[in-house]
Design an enzyme around this catalytic site. Structure first.
Site, mmCIF file in Angstrom:
data_model
loop_
_atom_site.group_PDB
_atom_site.id
_atom_site.type_symbol
_atom_site.label_atom_id
_atom_site.label_comp_id
_atom_site.label_asym_id
_atom_site.label_seq_id
_atom_site.Cartn_x
_atom_site.Cartn_y
_atom_site.Cartn_z
ATOM 1 N N HIS A 3 0.847 -1.207 0.000
ATOM 2 C CA HIS A 3 0.000 0.000 0.000
ATOM 3 C C HIS A 3 0.867 1.235 0.000
ATOM 4 O O HIS A 3 2.043 1.195 0.381
ATOM 5 C CB HIS A 3 -0.947 0.008 1.202
ATOM 6 C CG HIS A 3 -0.257 0.255 2.522
ATOM 7 N ND1 HIS A 3 -0.090 1.512 3.056
ATOM 8 C CD2 HIS A 3 0.304 -0.596 3.420
ATOM 9 C CE1 HIS A 3 0.546 1.428 4.212
ATOM 10 N NE2 HIS A 3 0.799 0.157 4.463
ATOM 11 N N CYS A 4 0.276 2.338 -0.467
ATOM 12 C CA CYS A 4 0.940 3.640 -0.386
ATOM 13 C C CYS A 4 0.167 4.491 0.614
ATOM 14 O O CYS A 4 -0.498 3.956 1.503
ATOM 15 C CB CYS A 4 1.044 4.289 -1.768
ATOM 16 S SG CYS A 4 -0.532 4.498 -2.608
ATOM 17 N N VAL A 5 0.183 5.789 0.460
ATOM 18 C CA VAL A 5 -0.449 6.669 1.453
ATOM 19 C C VAL A 5 -1.965 6.519 1.460
ATOM 20 O O VAL A 5 -2.604 6.569 2.507
ATOM 21 C CB VAL A 5 -0.065 8.144 1.185
ATOM 22 C CG1 VAL A 5 -0.765 9.069 2.176
ATOM 23 C CG2 VAL A 5 1.439 8.311 1.288
ATOM 24 N N THR A 6 -2.554 6.276 0.276
ATOM 25 C CA THR A 6 -4.023 6.239 0.201
ATOM 26 C C THR A 6 -4.586 4.978 -0.441
ATOM 27 O O THR A 6 -5.784 4.747 -0.381
ATOM 28 C CB THR A 6 -4.545 7.443 -0.621
ATOM 29 O OG1 THR A 6 -3.992 7.378 -1.943
ATOM 30 C CG2 THR A 6 -4.164 8.759 0.028
ATOM 31 N N ARG A 7 -3.728 4.138 -1.080
ATOM 32 C CA ARG A 7 -4.254 3.047 -1.909
ATOM 33 C C ARG A 7 -3.669 1.684 -1.558
ATOM 34 O O ARG A 7 -2.481 1.584 -1.227
ATOM 35 C CB ARG A 7 -3.951 3.322 -3.392
ATOM 36 C CG ARG A 7 -4.738 4.455 -3.989
ATOM 37 C CD ARG A 7 -4.130 4.883 -5.314
ATOM 38 N NE ARG A 7 -2.918 5.670 -5.119
ATOM 39 C CZ ARG A 7 -2.002 5.891 -6.047
ATOM 40 N NH1 ARG A 7 -2.141 5.358 -7.238
ATOM 41 N NH2 ARG A 7 -0.939 6.609 -5.789
#
Length: 469
Positions: free
Chosen positions: A25-29
């Site tokens: 995952h990244c910051v939002t996804r």
């Protein structure tokens, strides 16, 4: 929110744990590598409370969850799927099988240029500040701020020194990122890139004049004449040199004993690549890069309105496929060769149009979740990140996307016909005006007003009439 329950619903919607190969995952996804994206139940996925949108790009299926929540949902998801945490590189590797050769080529370019984008965007914003200080006619008739207030000239000069560094040593940045991507030693990539802009070489921007005057410096290598020129602002020479450098380095590392690798691998790899670059690679890729630049400039010189119409319409489509990353290299090449780019202003306006369409859905919707998604993704697009608006809202309802690219096409025609150019690459949204050459601010502002108002109003009215939100 019950994060475990949300993760269970997401896992079921994407086809169960049997369909999930790896995830990070990244910051939002959530960024997932799936065995078969075709079995994802998109309608069911969109109904999950934690999900604010989803899209597929570069072989990965990405689910927009939101900052803060994404980490908690991810931890529950990998427990349920029994796959363990994966790094971004591991997910990228697992996703390779989902891409064709063109997607892999585009992804390679993206992986090279995206890491250096912060430096280029920062330089672009600083150049914008310098434009405000030094361009005449913005605040005073035929005079700049530093003409009226000379005490600001030192600050302006210091800003331009800081801003120009990223562009002056661009091959060093590209060399670092490219060699790292190809699997070699990034420090050798930096050195190779800096070799190509060594002050001992004729500056690439002076090459044309030197050819006309017959003053191009040369080396005499045992009777072979080699032009002694640098490759400032060029993209293709350093990309090709980085690939060759990496292959030579990896070849040597497999065959040279560990005890003498430090003394042998780097020097031989750099020396051989340097000779090949100045003799063969550089001249060929320099000619190709200039031909591409001259071709684009010629098209927009002779068919500016048509070129703007087509590029404005297609840019949003290219974002869907990931092809837009290839034009980052083209923009950099244009800036390096001509000092400006006529493509980037249309990119910035296209992003704004997608954001306005998403905000139109927000204004028309009676669903609180969709309202929140429309607002957050619209603001994100206004700041240059369009994927949430594109995949979470506009493509989901189709007509906002069509309205956005139609508006982008119209405004692309206008700004291209007006000759609007950017002096650098900046933030691809509303703040992008600071990267526009000052004399074209009015035309760009008119275009910006168009893509803020028209897609918003048109989407709002159509959505109210259709009553599907």
């Amino acid at each position: 929110m019950n994060h475990k329950q949300q993760a269970e619903q997401i896992l079921e919607a994407i086809g169960g744990k049997e369909n999930l190969s790896a995830g990070t995952h990244c910051v939002t996804r959530l960024r997932l590598a799936l065995h078969d994206e075709g079995i994802v139940d998109q309608e069911r996925l969109n109904e999950i409370d934690a999900v604010k949108g989803s899209f597929s790009t570069n072989g990965q299926f990405q689910i927009v969850v939101g900052q803060g929540t994404v980490d908690k949902v991810y931890k529950e998801l990998i427990k349920l799927a029994d796959i363990g945490e994966s790094s971004k590189d591991e997910v990228k590797e697992a996703s390779k099988g989902n891409m064709n050769w063109l997607q892999r080529a585009v992804k390679t370019l993206a992986d090279i240029f995206i890491p250096i984008l912060p430096a280029i965007v920062t330089a672009g914003l600083l150049l914008g500040i310098n434009n405000i200080l030094t361009a005449p006619g913005i605040f005073f008739d035929e005079q700049s701020i530093i003409d009226v207030y000379p005490q600001w000239s030192g600050i302006a000069n210091m800003i331009i020194v800081i801003a120009n560094t990223a562009f002056a040593f661009l091959p060093g940045l590209i060399g670092w990122s490219a060699v790292k991507k190809f699997g070699g030693s990034p420090i050798l990539g930096i050195v190779m890139g800096l070799v190509l802009v060594n002050p001992e070489l004729l500056n690439a921007w002076s090459y044309g004049d030197a050819v006309k005057e017959g003053t191009v410096p040369t080396w005499d290598l045992f009777g072979m004449t080699v032009e002694k020129i640098g490759y400032q602002g060029q993209v293709l020479p350093v990309l090709a040199a980085s690939y060759v450098l990496t292959k030579i380095e990896l070849f040597l590392r497999k065959r040279v004993p560990d005890s003498i690798q430090l003394l042998v691998v780097g020097p031989i790899a750099l020396l051989v690549t340097g000779f090949l670059t100045f003799i063969i690679i550089g001249p060929i890729t320099f000619a190709i890069g200039n031909a591409i630049t001259d071709g684009l400039v010629s098209v927009f010189d002779n068919f500016a309105a048509l070129g703007g119409l087509i590029y404005g319409a297609l840019y949003g489509v290219m974002v869907i496929t990931g092809m837009h990353h290839t034009f980052l290299a083209v923009d950099i090449q244009l800036i390096g060769s001509t000092g400006t780019t006529f493509l980037w202003p249309m990119l910035a306006l296209s992003n704004i149009a997608q954001g306005s369409a998403a905000l139109g859905i927000m204004a028309a919707s009676r669903d609180e979740k969709l309202k929140g998604l429309g607002l957050s993704s619209g603001i994100s697009a206004y700041l240059g990140i369009t994927e949430p608006a594109l995949f979470g809202v506009n493509l989901r309802f189709k007509y906002p996307f069509i309205i956005a690219i139609s508006s982008s096409a119209i405004v692309g025609l206008y700004v291209a016909a007006s000759g609007v150019v950017a002096s650098s690459i900046g933030v691809g949204g509303i703040p992008g005006i600071f990267s526009i050459v000052a004399e074209y601010w009015l035309e760009f502002a008119i275009g910006m007003a168009f893509v803020i108002v028209v897609p918003f109003v048109a989407t709002l009215l159509y959505a109210k009439r259709k009553r599907d939100v």
